[in-house]
Motif scaffolding. Sequence first.
Motif, PDB file in Angstrom:
ATOM      1  N   MET A   1     -10.069 -36.600  10.040  1.00 13.16           N
ATOM      2  CA  MET A   1     -10.531 -35.895   8.850  1.00 13.16           C
ATOM      3  C   MET A   1      -9.334 -35.276   8.119  1.00 13.16           C
ATOM      4  SD  MET A   1     -13.170 -32.757   8.736  1.00 13.16           S
ATOM      5  CE  MET A   1     -14.138 -33.547   9.989  1.00 13.16           C
ATOM      6  N   ASP A   2      -9.356 -35.352   6.796  1.00 14.53           N
ATOM      7  CA  ASP A   2      -8.293 -34.707   6.054  1.00 14.53           C
ATOM      8  C   ASP A   2      -8.607 -33.209   5.953  1.00 14.53           C
ATOM      9  OD1 ASP A   2      -9.493 -35.912   2.831  1.00 14.53           O
ATOM     10  OD2 ASP A   2     -10.523 -35.035   4.507  1.00 14.53           O
ATOM     11  N   GLY A   3      -7.788 -32.474   5.210  1.00 15.65           N
ATOM     12  CA  GLY A   3      -8.070 -31.057   5.054  1.00 15.65           C
ATOM     13  C   GLY A   3      -7.383 -30.232   6.112  1.00 15.65           C
ATOM     14  N   THR A   4      -7.864 -29.030   6.253  1.00 12.22           N
ATOM     15  CA  THR A   4      -7.129 -28.033   6.978  1.00 12.22           C
ATOM     16  C   THR A   4      -7.577 -27.890   8.413  1.00 12.22           C
ATOM     17  OG1 THR A   4      -6.772 -26.886   4.997  1.00 12.22           O
ATOM     18  CG2 THR A   4      -6.778 -25.550   6.927  1.00 12.22           C
ATOM     19  N   LYS A   5      -6.591 -27.694   9.272  1.00  4.35           N
ATOM     20  CA  LYS A   5      -6.928 -27.394  10.662  1.00  4.35           C
ATOM     21  C   LYS A   5      -7.421 -25.962  10.711  1.00  4.35           C
ATOM     22  CE  LYS A   5      -3.003 -30.094  11.618  1.00  4.35           C
ATOM     23  NZ  LYS A   5      -2.261 -29.702  10.438  1.00  4.35           N
ATOM     24  N   HIS A  96      -9.535 -27.167  -1.645  1.00  6.87           N
ATOM     25  CA  HIS A  96      -9.503 -27.514  -0.218  1.00  6.87           C
ATOM     26  C   HIS A  96     -10.187 -28.880  -0.055  1.00  6.87           C
ATOM     27  CE1 HIS A  96      -9.571 -26.787   4.068  1.00  6.87           C
ATOM     28  NE2 HIS A  96     -10.856 -27.066   4.102  1.00  6.87           N
ATOM     29  N   VAL A  97      -9.486 -29.791   0.629  1.00  4.84           N
ATOM     30  CA  VAL A  97     -10.070 -31.126   0.818  1.00  4.84           C
ATOM     31  C   VAL A  97     -10.541 -31.265   2.265  1.00  4.84           C
ATOM     32  CG1 VAL A  97      -9.700 -33.618   0.611  1.00  4.84           C
ATOM     33  CG2 VAL A  97      -8.498 -32.054  -0.929  1.00  4.84           C
ATOM     34  N   GLU A  98     -11.800 -31.626   2.416  1.00  6.79           N
ATOM     35  CA  GLU A  98     -12.377 -31.784   3.759  1.00  6.79           C
ATOM     36  C   GLU A  98     -13.382 -32.926   3.713  1.00  6.79           C
ATOM     37  OE1 GLU A  98     -14.163 -28.298   6.202  1.00  6.79           O
ATOM     38  OE2 GLU A  98     -15.873 -29.373   5.380  1.00  6.79           O
ATOM     39  N   ASN A  99     -13.254 -33.850   4.628  1.00  4.31           N
ATOM     40  CA  ASN A  99     -14.204 -34.961   4.712  1.00  4.31           C
ATOM     41  C   ASN A  99     -14.341 -35.698   3.371  1.00  4.31           C
ATOM     42  OD1 ASN A  99     -16.183 -36.615   5.908  1.00  4.31           O
ATOM     43  ND2 ASN A  99     -17.846 -35.206   5.389  1.00  4.31           N
ATOM     44  N   GLY A 100     -13.217 -35.775   2.648  1.00  5.90           N
ATOM     45  CA  GLY A 100     -13.227 -36.489   1.371  1.00  5.90           C
ATOM     46  C   GLY A 100     -13.842 -35.708   0.218  1.00  5.90           C
ATOM     47  N   ILE A 101     -14.221 -34.446   0.462  1.00  8.47           N
ATOM     48  CA  ILE A 101     -14.817 -33.611  -0.596  1.00  8.47           C
ATOM     49  C   ILE A 101     -13.759 -32.634  -1.087  1.00  8.47           C
ATOM     50  CG2 ILE A 101     -16.686 -32.002  -1.173  1.00  8.47           C
ATOM     51  CD1 ILE A 101     -17.837 -34.559  -0.080  1.00  8.47           C
ATOM     52  N   ARG A 102     -13.717 -32.436  -2.405  1.00  5.16           N
ATOM     53  CA  ARG A 102     -12.789 -31.456  -2.980  1.00  5.16           C
ATOM     54  C   ARG A 102     -13.573 -30.174  -3.299  1.00  5.16           C
ATOM     55  NH1 ARG A 102      -9.663 -33.982  -7.700  1.00  5.16           N
ATOM     56  NH2 ARG A 102      -8.012 -32.582  -7.048  1.00  5.16           N
ATOM     57  N   TYR A 103     -13.200 -29.111  -2.611  1.00  4.25           N
ATOM     58  CA  TYR A 103     -13.860 -27.814  -2.810  1.00  4.25           C
ATOM     59  C   TYR A 103     -12.893 -26.876  -3.515  1.00  4.25           C
ATOM     60  CZ  TYR A 103     -17.225 -29.062   0.936  1.00  4.25           C
ATOM     61  OH  TYR A 103     -18.187 -29.641   1.714  1.00  4.25           O
ATOM     62  N   LYS A 104     -13.156 -26.550  -4.770  1.00 10.00           N
ATOM     63  CA  LYS A 104     -12.338 -25.536  -5.459  1.00 10.00           C
ATOM     64  C   LYS A 104     -13.006 -24.173  -5.254  1.00 10.00           C
ATOM     65  CE  LYS A 104     -10.102 -24.507  -9.812  1.00 10.00           C
ATOM     66  NZ  LYS A 104      -9.879 -24.918 -11.199  1.00 10.00           N
ATOM     67  N   LEU A 105     -12.225 -23.184  -4.884  1.00  9.10           N
ATOM     68  CA  LEU A 105     -12.786 -21.843  -4.671  1.00  9.10           C
ATOM     69  C   LEU A 105     -11.709 -20.774  -4.746  1.00  9.10           C
ATOM     70  CD1 LEU A 105     -13.455 -21.072  -0.923  1.00  9.10           C
ATOM     71  CD2 LEU A 105     -12.133 -23.041  -1.610  1.00  9.10           C
ATOM     72  N   ASP A 106     -12.150 -19.540  -4.901  1.00 12.49           N
ATOM     73  CA  ASP A 106     -11.257 -18.393  -4.808  1.00 12.49           C
ATOM     74  C   ASP A 106     -11.414 -17.827  -3.398  1.00 12.49           C
ATOM     75  OD1 ASP A 106      -9.916 -16.041  -4.887  1.00 12.49           O
ATOM     76  OD2 ASP A 106     -10.837 -15.290  -6.732  1.00 12.49           O
ATOM     77  N   VAL A 107     -10.419 -18.083  -2.567  1.00  8.69           N
ATOM     78  CA  VAL A 107     -10.527 -17.727  -1.144  1.00  8.69           C
ATOM     79  C   VAL A 107     -10.614 -16.212  -0.948  1.00  8.69           C
ATOM     80  CG1 VAL A 107      -9.530 -18.101   1.143  1.00  8.69           C
ATOM     81  CG2 VAL A 107      -9.179 -19.805  -0.619  1.00  8.69           C
ATOM     82  N   LYS A 118     -18.603 -28.717  11.101  1.00  5.56           N
ATOM     83  CA  LYS A 118     -19.473 -29.741  11.714  1.00  5.56           C
ATOM     84  C   LYS A 118     -20.766 -29.877  10.921  1.00  5.56           C
ATOM     85  CE  LYS A 118     -18.334 -29.719  16.594  1.00  5.56           C
ATOM     86  NZ  LYS A 118     -18.690 -29.035  17.820  1.00  5.56           N
ATOM     87  N   GLU A 119     -21.262 -28.745  10.428  1.00 11.22           N
ATOM     88  CA  GLU A 119     -22.514 -28.784   9.680  1.00 11.22           C
ATOM     89  C   GLU A 119     -22.306 -29.445   8.310  1.00 11.22           C
ATOM     90  OE1 GLU A 119     -25.244 -28.421  10.940  1.00 11.22           O
ATOM     91  OE2 GLU A 119     -26.687 -28.031   9.333  1.00 11.22           O
ATOM     92  N   ARG A 120     -21.149 -29.185   7.685  1.00  9.18           N
ATOM     93  CA  ARG A 120     -20.870 -29.840   6.404  1.00  9.18           C
ATOM     94  C   ARG A 120     -20.783 -31.356   6.597  1.00  9.18           C
ATOM     95  NH1 ARG A 120     -17.721 -24.958   5.753  1.00  9.18           N
ATOM     96  NH2 ARG A 120     -15.859 -25.949   6.615  1.00  9.18           N
ATOM     97  N   VAL A 121     -20.166 -31.764   7.708  1.00  9.58           N
ATOM     98  CA  VAL A 121     -20.043 -33.204   7.989  1.00  9.58           C
ATOM     99  C   VAL A 121     -21.418 -33.791   8.355  1.00  9.58           C
ATOM    100  CG1 VAL A 121     -19.034 -34.883   9.592  1.00  9.58           C
ATOM    101  CG2 VAL A 121     -17.610 -33.052   8.646  1.00  9.58           C
ATOM    102  N   SER A 144     -24.101 -29.071   0.123  1.00 12.08           N
ATOM    103  CA  SER A 144     -24.792 -30.079  -0.685  1.00 12.08           C
ATOM    104  C   SER A 144     -23.849 -31.063  -1.383  1.00 12.08           C
ATOM    105  CB  SER A 144     -25.742 -29.425  -1.693  1.00 12.08           C
ATOM    106  OG  SER A 144     -25.119 -28.393  -2.407  1.00 12.08           O
ATOM    107  N   LEU A 145     -22.582 -30.682  -1.609  1.00  9.90           N
ATOM    108  CA  LEU A 145     -21.640 -31.690  -2.150  1.00  9.90           C
ATOM    109  C   LEU A 145     -21.534 -32.895  -1.209  1.00  9.90           C
ATOM    110  CD1 LEU A 145     -18.752 -29.527  -3.667  1.00  9.90           C
ATOM    111  CD2 LEU A 145     -20.134 -31.200  -4.932  1.00  9.90           C
ATOM    112  N   PRO A 146     -21.381 -32.687   0.122  1.00  8.51           N
ATOM    113  CA  PRO A 146     -21.330 -33.859   1.007  1.00  8.51           C
ATOM    114  C   PRO A 146     -22.579 -34.732   0.902  1.00  8.51           C
ATOM    115  CG  PRO A 146     -20.712 -31.871   2.214  1.00  8.51           C
ATOM    116  CD  PRO A 146     -21.149 -31.432   0.860  1.00  8.51           C
TER     117      PRO A 146
END
Length: 282
Positions: A1-5, A96-107, A118-121, A144-146
Motif C-alpha cells: 500500500m502506498d501512503g504513510t506508515k 495524504h495518499v492511501e490505497n490509491g485514494i488522495r485525501y486532502k485535509l488540514d491535519v 483497515k476499515e478504509r480498505v 466513502s471515497l474508497p
Amino acid sequence: MDGTKKTQLIKPRIGMVLSKELPPELVPKLPKHWVQIGDVLILPLRQELEPYKHRIAEVYAEVIGAKAVLRKGRIRGEFRETNYEILYGEDTVTVHVENGIRYKLDVARIMFSPANVKERVRMAKVAKPGELVVDMFAGIGHLSLPMAVHGKARVIAIEKSPYTFQFLVENIELNKVQDRMTAYNIDNRDFPGEDIADRILMGYVVTTHKFIPKALSIAKDEAVIHYHNTVPERLMPQEPFRTFQRIAREHGYEAEKLNELIIKRYAPGVWHVVVDVRVFKG
Ligand SMILES: C[S@@+](CC[C@H](N)C(=O)[O-])C[C@H]1O[C@@H](n2cnc3c(N)ncnc32)[C@H](O)[C@@H]1O
C-alpha cells in the motif's frame, strides 16, 4: 500500500543532532514513533520535553522531510476536531495518499486515524458498482471515497462541519468521482431521502446510537448498515448490536448481524467497534 506508515523508528540522525542540544537525561525520552499524514507529522511529546518542543519539532521535520509538525492531542466535540498544537511550520494542509485514494485535509483540525486504515480498505472492497451508499458522517470522505473510487458505488456524502466539508468537496474532485459522489453540508438528521440506500455508513463514535432511527429511514429494505460505536469492554460482545437491534425493533425493523470487527482501543477499557447489520422493514 502506498501512503504513510503508522509509526517509524527514530532516525539515528535525530538523536545525533538533539543529543548535542538537550540535557542528556532527556535524549532517551525523545519520541520513538510518530504518525505521518502527507507531509505533516504528528508527534507524541512528553511533558519534560516542553521547553525544547519547537527545536525538537524542527529537527524531526528536517530529518524526515515534513513541512509541519503537530503535537498529538485529543479529538473533541461534535465535529471530532483535533485542535493539535502546531510546533513547527505553518501550513498544515496536505494530501495524504492511501490505497490509491488522495485525501486532502488540514491535519491540525481534522482527524485522520492511522488505526482506521483497515476499515478504509475494507470499505473499498464491500461496495458494489452502482449501489447507492449514504455516508452519514462523511468527514473528508475517509470511508466513502474508497467506495466510490474502487467500488464504483454511487455515494451521497453528508458532512455537517463547513470546514471539513470544503475538503470533502475538493477530494471528490481530486479523485475524479464527481459523476457518482455528491456532498451535502447539512446535519444528517435533515437529509430528506427516505428508503433509498443500499448501504449506509455510520462512521461516528460515542453517540452513534442516536442516529439509528434516521439511518433506518434512509435505508431500503435489506440494506446493510456499517454501524460504528464505542463500547465498554464489559458489555462486549453483546454491544453495540443489542442496542442497534432494540432501537430497530422499536421503529418496526428487524436487524441481522452479519459481521463485527474491532477498529481500535478508544480509551482504557473502551473499544471502537463496527458491526455490519442487515435491516428488514417490518
Ligand atoms: C469522526 S469523523 C469520521 C469520519 C469517517 N466517517 C471515518 O469514520 O473515518 C465524523 C464526522 O462526522 C461529522 N458529523 C458529526 N455529526 C454530524 C451530523 N449530525 N451530520 C453530519 N455530519 C456529522 C463530523 O463533523 C466529522 O467530520
